[in-house]
Motif scaffolding. Structure first.
Motif, short mmCIF file in Angstrom:
data_model
loop_
_atom_site.label_atom_id
_atom_site.label_comp_id
_atom_site.label_asym_id
_atom_site.label_seq_id
_atom_site.Cartn_x
_atom_site.Cartn_y
_atom_site.Cartn_z
N PHE A 161 67.94 38.24 107.89
CA PHE A 161 68.20 39.59 107.54
C PHE A 161 68.97 39.60 109.50
O PHE A 161 70.29 39.76 109.33
N LEU A 162 68.07 38.78 109.79
CA LEU A 162 68.54 38.73 111.43
C LEU A 162 69.72 38.68 111.80
O LEU A 162 70.77 38.97 112.44
N LEU A 214 65.87 48.68 100.04
CA LEU A 214 64.77 48.32 99.76
C LEU A 214 63.35 49.38 100.58
O LEU A 214 62.31 49.53 100.70
N LEU A 215 64.11 49.62 101.77
CA LEU A 215 63.93 51.24 102.39
C LEU A 215 62.85 52.02 101.75
O LEU A 215 62.02 52.70 101.97
N ILE A 216 64.01 52.32 100.79
CA ILE A 216 63.29 53.68 99.44
C ILE A 216 62.19 52.78 98.92
O ILE A 216 61.53 53.60 99.00
N LEU A 217 62.60 52.09 98.32
CA LEU A 217 61.46 51.96 97.66
C LEU A 217 60.32 51.44 98.24
O LEU A 217 58.88 51.43 97.90
N ALA A 271 67.80 37.78 98.51
CA ALA A 271 66.71 38.63 99.64
C ALA A 271 66.01 39.83 99.19
O ALA A 271 65.45 40.21 100.35
N PHE A 272 65.95 40.44 98.21
CA PHE A 272 64.85 41.45 97.60
C PHE A 272 63.57 40.31 98.21
O PHE A 272 62.57 40.91 98.60
N ASP A 273 63.57 39.43 97.22
CA ASP A 273 61.90 38.52 97.16
C ASP A 273 61.36 38.75 98.92
O ASP A 273 60.49 38.27 99.66
N SER A 274 62.44 37.81 100.18
CA SER A 274 62.55 37.47 101.39
C SER A 274 61.58 38.68 102.10
O SER A 274 61.35 38.55 103.06
N PHE A 275 61.97 39.91 101.56
CA PHE A 275 61.94 40.90 102.47
C PHE A 275 60.53 41.78 102.30
O PHE A 275 59.46 41.88 102.60
#
Length: 216
Positions: free
Chosen positions: A60-61, A105-108, A193-197
């Motif tokens: 992400f970074l 992701l943040l909302i979830l 992407a979802f899994d890594s976060f």
């Protein structure tokens, strides 16, 4: 050996630091401002995340750093916006997808990963709105930079702004669909992407059930 994403991230930061020093030596103050601003923006997300005890994967970074490099440094200092007609559209589309995924992701995370607290489509709508808000704020930033520092980030003015927002809407919509599909066990190409976060912030998603076809 460090992960490729970490090498990319550190490489971009080192490049911008060197460019800032070179501009200082040459006395080209606009170049100093642009390169230094880009360097700060590559570090800011990690600092903000640390303040709220949130972990951002290196991927992400690195993606954020690439976007900053492509937008502020290559786009403005190296004139890629004018040299490549598609540069602005690609950056807006990819950034909208990225901010849409992060927003989802943040909302979830606010629901601790409980997909039953809010249906996937509702979280998708909220993530779409979040990504569009970021896109609109960026257009305000472009306008401010043009007015304050005499840059030409808006290019053709209203036409440029509206085309950017249309592309933002498409990218944000794709991210929202990908997020909703993720909760239903389908990746649509963005599952990593979802899994890594989620993996590095697992305590924040304690109610998230395993996806179909995966092992936890």
């Amino acid at each position: 050996m460090p992960a490729p994403s970490l090498l990319v991230l550190n490489g971009i930061r080192l490049f911008l630091a060197v460019e800032t020093l070179i501009a200082l030596v040459r006395g080209t103050w606009l170049a100093v401002f642009v390169a230094l601003s880009a360097l700060v923006l590559t570090t800011l997300p990690q600092l903000l995340a640390n303040r709220v005890r949130l972990f951002l994967p290196n991927s992400f970074l690195a993606a954020i750093a690439l976007f900053v490099l492509a937008t502020i440094y290559l786009g403005e200092m190296r004139d890629f916006y004018n040299r490549l007609w598609w540069w602005d559209l690609v950056l807006h589309g990819t950034s909208a997808i990225g901010f849409g995924i992060l927003g989802f992701l943040l909302i979830l995370m606010l629901f601790e990963g409980d997909r039953y607290a809010a249906p996937p489509w509702a979280i998708g709508v909220l993530s779409f709105c979040a990504a569009m808000t970021v896109g609109a704020l960026w257009e305000i930033f472009e306008y401010a930079m043009d007015q304050l520092f005499g840059l030409n980030m808006q290019k053709s003015g209203l036409d440029d702004t509206m085309s950017d927002l249309v592309v933002d809407a498409v990218g944000a919509g794709l991210a929202a669909l990908a997020g909703a599909a993720y909760l239903k066990g389908r990746s649509l190409g963005f599952g990593v992407a979802f899994d890594s976060f989620i993996d590095v912030n697992r305590p924040r998603f304690r109610k998230l059930l395993p996806r179909r076809g995966t092992r936890k």
